[in-house]
Design a protein around this motif. Structure first.
Motif, short mmCIF file in Angstrom:
data_model
loop_
_atom_site.label_atom_id
_atom_site.label_comp_id
_atom_site.label_asym_id
_atom_site.label_seq_id
_atom_site.Cartn_x
_atom_site.Cartn_y
_atom_site.Cartn_z
N PRO A 1 44.08 34.48 42.03
CA PRO A 1 43.01 34.32 41.05
C PRO A 1 42.24 35.63 40.83
N VAL A 2 41.92 35.92 39.56
CA VAL A 2 41.20 37.14 39.21
C VAL A 2 39.71 36.92 39.44
N THR A 3 39.08 37.88 40.09
CA THR A 3 37.65 37.81 40.33
C THR A 3 36.91 38.23 39.07
N PRO A 4 35.95 37.44 38.59
CA PRO A 4 35.21 37.85 37.40
C PRO A 4 34.41 39.12 37.66
N LYS A 5 34.19 39.90 36.60
CA LYS A 5 33.46 41.16 36.74
C LYS A 5 32.05 40.87 37.26
N GLY A 6 31.68 41.54 38.32
CA GLY A 6 30.37 41.34 38.91
C GLY A 6 30.32 40.20 39.91
#
Length: 116
Positions: free
Chosen positions: A70-75
């Motif tokens: 899963p991609v971590t959201p920016k911030g």
């Protein structure tokens, strides 16, 4: 002269050590036979495993691809290992075998020149 003379006590001690070692060896054989006597007998030829009716199992060759991390959201904060699911793999739709890049051995420290 007395120091050079053989002592009867020293030979008696050596004889006692030899008898003790033989008794220890005989006890080991006795203990092993008791343990083997308690084991179940070996399987007879008719009790041996048989091939399945459809014959021997054949190898299945398929390409597998893993699930995406899963991609971590920016911030956002990064995921910890216990928050990730068990990253299973699934059969790939592509039937083409993956190849390493030309000039690479495909493994770390494999001795090849590597990709240049």
């Amino acid at each position: 002269m007395q120091l050079a003379a053989t002592s009867g006590l020293a030979s008696l001690v050596l004889f006692g050590i030899a008898v003790a070692l033989l008794a220890l060896l005989a006890g080991g054989f006795w203990m092993n036979s008791r343990i083997k006597y308690r084991e179940p007998p070996r399987p007879r030829p008719e009790e041996q495993p048989k091939l399945p009716p459809e014959g021997p199992v054949r190898e299945i060759r398929e390409n597998r691809e893993s699930q995406e991390v899963p991609v971590t959201p920016k911030g956002g904060r990064p995921l910890t290992p216990y928050e990730l699911s068990n990253m299973d793999s699934r059969p790939s739709a592509s039937k083409e075998r993956p190849r390493w890049s030309r000039g690479s051995s495909g493994s770390f420290g494999g001795g090849g020149l590597g990709a240049h």
